[in-house]
Motif scaffolding. Structure first.
Motif, mmCIF file in Angstrom:
data_model
loop_
_atom_site.group_PDB
_atom_site.id
_atom_site.type_symbol
_atom_site.label_atom_id
_atom_site.label_comp_id
_atom_site.label_asym_id
_atom_site.label_seq_id
_atom_site.Cartn_x
_atom_site.Cartn_y
_atom_site.Cartn_z
ATOM 1 N N GLY A 60 -35.094 -52.936 -83.744
ATOM 2 C CA GLY A 60 -34.046 -53.027 -82.749
ATOM 3 C C GLY A 60 -34.699 -52.167 -81.440
ATOM 4 O O GLY A 60 -34.622 -52.384 -80.099
ATOM 5 N N VAL A 61 -35.242 -51.037 -81.591
ATOM 6 C CA VAL A 61 -35.905 -50.252 -80.687
ATOM 7 C C VAL A 61 -36.862 -51.126 -79.900
ATOM 8 O O VAL A 61 -36.849 -50.996 -78.669
ATOM 9 N N ARG A 62 -37.817 -51.840 -80.632
ATOM 10 C CA ARG A 62 -38.671 -52.614 -79.956
ATOM 11 C C ARG A 62 -38.090 -53.768 -79.163
ATOM 12 O O ARG A 62 -38.692 -54.190 -77.999
ATOM 13 N N MET A 63 -37.108 -54.359 -79.628
ATOM 14 C CA MET A 63 -36.337 -55.294 -78.668
ATOM 15 C C MET A 63 -35.793 -54.918 -77.663
ATOM 16 O O MET A 63 -35.736 -55.539 -76.480
ATOM 17 N N VAL A 64 -35.355 -53.693 -77.399
ATOM 18 C CA VAL A 64 -34.744 -53.078 -76.264
ATOM 19 C C VAL A 64 -35.906 -52.948 -75.147
ATOM 20 O O VAL A 64 -35.709 -53.273 -74.147
ATOM 21 N N GLU A 65 -37.088 -52.356 -75.851
ATOM 22 C CA GLU A 65 -38.298 -51.979 -74.755
ATOM 23 C C GLU A 65 -38.581 -53.492 -74.204
ATOM 24 O O GLU A 65 -38.866 -53.785 -73.221
ATOM 25 N N LEU A 66 -38.746 -54.541 -75.060
ATOM 26 C CA LEU A 66 -39.213 -55.961 -74.550
ATOM 27 C C LEU A 66 -38.259 -56.599 -73.835
ATOM 28 O O LEU A 66 -38.609 -57.157 -72.614
ATOM 29 N N LEU A 67 -36.839 -56.588 -74.198
ATOM 30 C CA LEU A 67 -36.089 -57.483 -73.338
ATOM 31 C C LEU A 67 -35.831 -56.647 -72.044
ATOM 32 O O LEU A 67 -35.618 -57.345 -71.097
ATOM 33 N N PHE A 68 -35.614 -55.297 -72.069
ATOM 34 C CA PHE A 68 -35.484 -54.742 -70.604
ATOM 35 C C PHE A 68 -36.398 -54.431 -69.821
ATOM 36 O O PHE A 68 -36.041 -54.684 -68.608
ATOM 37 N N VAL A 69 -37.627 -54.818 -70.443
ATOM 38 C CA VAL A 69 -38.832 -54.840 -69.429
ATOM 39 C C VAL A 69 -39.312 -56.245 -68.997
ATOM 40 O O VAL A 69 -39.432 -56.592 -67.761
ATOM 41 N N ARG A 70 -39.100 -57.124 -69.929
ATOM 42 C CA ARG A 70 -39.345 -58.719 -69.654
ATOM 43 C C ARG A 70 -38.312 -59.198 -68.689
ATOM 44 O O ARG A 70 -38.674 -59.790 -67.741
ATOM 45 N N ASP A 71 -37.219 -59.036 -69.346
ATOM 46 C CA ASP A 71 -36.219 -59.896 -68.450
ATOM 47 C C ASP A 71 -35.187 -59.202 -67.503
ATOM 48 O O ASP A 71 -34.556 -59.768 -66.783
ATOM 49 N N ARG A 72 -35.279 -57.979 -67.591
ATOM 50 C CA ARG A 72 -34.070 -57.316 -66.755
ATOM 51 C C ARG A 72 -34.783 -56.353 -65.769
ATOM 52 O O ARG A 72 -34.033 -55.651 -64.909
ATOM 53 N N ASN A 73 -36.087 -56.230 -65.672
ATOM 54 C CA ASN A 73 -36.828 -55.136 -64.970
ATOM 55 C C ASN A 73 -36.456 -53.803 -64.972
ATOM 56 O O ASN A 73 -36.324 -53.302 -63.971
ATOM 57 N N TYR A 74 -36.161 -53.335 -66.026
ATOM 58 C CA TYR A 74 -35.898 -52.046 -66.446
ATOM 59 C C TYR A 74 -34.319 -51.890 -66.235
ATOM 60 O O TYR A 74 -34.039 -50.549 -66.223
ATOM 61 N N LYS A 75 -33.527 -52.607 -65.641
ATOM 62 C CA LYS A 75 -32.237 -52.362 -65.634
ATOM 63 C C LYS A 75 -31.288 -52.532 -66.769
ATOM 64 O O LYS A 75 -31.191 -53.404 -67.435
ATOM 65 N N ARG A 76 -30.703 -51.419 -67.022
ATOM 66 C CA ARG A 76 -29.807 -51.241 -68.293
ATOM 67 C C ARG A 76 -28.386 -51.488 -68.050
ATOM 68 O O ARG A 76 -27.958 -50.752 -66.967
ATOM 69 N N GLU A 77 -27.743 -51.767 -68.848
ATOM 70 C CA GLU A 77 -26.269 -51.837 -68.806
ATOM 71 C C GLU A 77 -25.557 -50.466 -68.733
ATOM 72 O O GLU A 77 -26.064 -49.486 -69.624
ATOM 73 N N THR A 78 -24.368 -50.186 -68.191
ATOM 74 C CA THR A 78 -23.829 -48.923 -68.049
ATOM 75 C C THR A 78 -22.432 -49.060 -68.607
ATOM 76 O O THR A 78 -21.649 -48.313 -69.183
ATOM 77 N N LYS A 79 -21.783 -50.342 -68.749
ATOM 78 C CA LYS A 79 -20.303 -50.644 -69.142
ATOM 79 C C LYS A 79 -20.450 -51.300 -70.622
ATOM 80 O O LYS A 79 -21.389 -52.092 -70.964
ATOM 81 N N LEU A 80 -19.635 -50.824 -71.413
ATOM 82 C CA LEU A 80 -19.284 -51.253 -72.730
ATOM 83 C C LEU A 80 -19.283 -52.832 -72.966
ATOM 84 O O LEU A 80 -20.284 -53.351 -73.834
ATOM 85 N N LEU A 81 -18.379 -53.477 -72.269
ATOM 86 C CA LEU A 81 -18.374 -54.919 -72.427
ATOM 87 C C LEU A 81 -19.473 -55.678 -72.213
ATOM 88 O O LEU A 81 -20.154 -56.576 -72.863
ATOM 89 N N ASN A 82 -20.395 -54.983 -71.060
ATOM 90 C CA ASN A 82 -21.678 -55.725 -70.582
ATOM 91 C C ASN A 82 -22.655 -55.492 -71.580
ATOM 92 O O ASN A 82 -23.379 -56.476 -72.024
ATOM 93 N N VAL A 176 -18.443 -42.963 -75.991
ATOM 94 C CA VAL A 176 -18.584 -44.000 -75.046
ATOM 95 C C VAL A 176 -17.606 -44.647 -74.686
ATOM 96 O O VAL A 176 -17.349 -45.010 -73.361
ATOM 97 N N LEU A 177 -16.445 -44.764 -75.139
ATOM 98 C CA LEU A 177 -15.156 -45.130 -74.653
ATOM 99 C C LEU A 177 -14.625 -44.196 -73.590
ATOM 100 O O LEU A 177 -14.056 -44.592 -72.356
ATOM 101 N N THR A 178 -14.973 -42.718 -73.704
ATOM 102 C CA THR A 178 -14.506 -41.933 -72.526
ATOM 103 C C THR A 178 -15.254 -42.114 -71.264
ATOM 104 O O THR A 178 -14.754 -42.399 -70.251
ATOM 105 N N ARG A 179 -16.664 -42.324 -71.543
ATOM 106 C CA ARG A 179 -17.632 -42.610 -70.441
ATOM 107 C C ARG A 179 -17.159 -44.111 -69.781
ATOM 108 O O ARG A 179 -17.099 -44.432 -68.611
ATOM 109 N N ASP A 180 -16.921 -45.002 -70.582
ATOM 110 C CA ASP A 180 -16.580 -46.258 -69.895
ATOM 111 C C ASP A 180 -15.164 -46.053 -69.283
ATOM 112 O O ASP A 180 -15.097 -47.004 -68.173
ATOM 113 N N LYS A 181 -14.088 -45.464 -69.620
ATOM 114 C CA LYS A 181 -12.945 -45.331 -68.889
ATOM 115 C C LYS A 181 -13.371 -44.710 -67.420
ATOM 116 O O LYS A 181 -12.727 -45.187 -66.571
ATOM 117 N N GLN A 182 -14.246 -43.645 -67.630
ATOM 118 C CA GLN A 182 -14.646 -42.945 -66.484
ATOM 119 C C GLN A 182 -15.197 -44.038 -65.370
ATOM 120 O O GLN A 182 -14.918 -43.863 -64.154
#
Length: 186
Positions: A60-82, A176-182
């Motif tokens: 899983g750790v390696r998949m995060v590195e791979l997918l966010f570098v390859r497909d998302r150009n280092y942009k990570r999600e900030t919202k829970l649903l996303n 996580v829920l507190t941050r998402d509500k903020q």
């Protein structure tokens, strides 16, 4: 004899080799060996689930590195649903070639979500002895999901359960829920 076209240097080539697929037979053999290896080193079903989850977390750790570098150009999600939709869609497609079957939210606890997969690939090729019918090799996938969520800043505990096929119960930390509500308030 020189043709005017020069071969691109190694520095000009893309680091990403694109998406490639692994033979299902090779995957099944490798995974069954991982399960046997883990099974021989534990004494209970719970320990086996924990061991498979640990192995999944390293993936899983390696998949995060791979997918966010390859497909998302280092942009990570900030919202829970996303991030949940990312796991259900993008992550699942890259691992299994299709989206997960269903994503649900628990009615009694807002911290709990369920990701449902009717027939996980990891359970398809594993035969379980009758005396150990509670073994769910999808604990490996639960480890992958947990590592992806924890690595992207959404601390959670993920458990694989037998219900409507296999259900992955995702229980997020209160922070996580507190941050998402903020974030929704902005």
């Amino acid at each position: 004899m020189s043709s005017g076209k020069q071969r691109p240097s190694i520095l000009d080539k893309s680091l990403s080799r694109g998406k490639s697929e692994v033979s299902l037979t090779a995957y099944a053999l490798l995974f069954s060996e991982m399960v046997q290896y883990s099974h021989n080193r534990v004494t209970s079903v719970n320990e086996l689930h924990n061991k498979l989850s640990e192995l999944g977390q390293s993936v899983g750790v390696r998949m995060v590195e791979l997918l966010f570098v390859r497909d998302r150009n280092y942009k990570r999600e900030t919202k829970l649903l996303n991030i949940l939709l990312f796991v259900k869609g993008t992550l699942w497609k890259s691992l299994f070639g299709k989206e997960a079957d269903k994503l649900d939210r628990a009615t009694d606890d807002e911290r709990i979500y369920y990701l449902i997969e009717k027939e996980p690939l990891v359970n398809r090729f594993i035969s379980v002895p009758r005396d150990k019918s509670s073994i769910n090799c999808a604990a490996f996938i639960a480890g992958i999901i947990e590592a992806v969520l924890n690595s992207t800043g959404f601390p959670a505990k993920v458990t694989a359960l037998w219900h409507k096929g296999t259900t992955f119960m995702i229980k997020f930390d209160d922070a996580v829920l507190t941050r998402d509500k903020q974030l929704e308030g902005r």
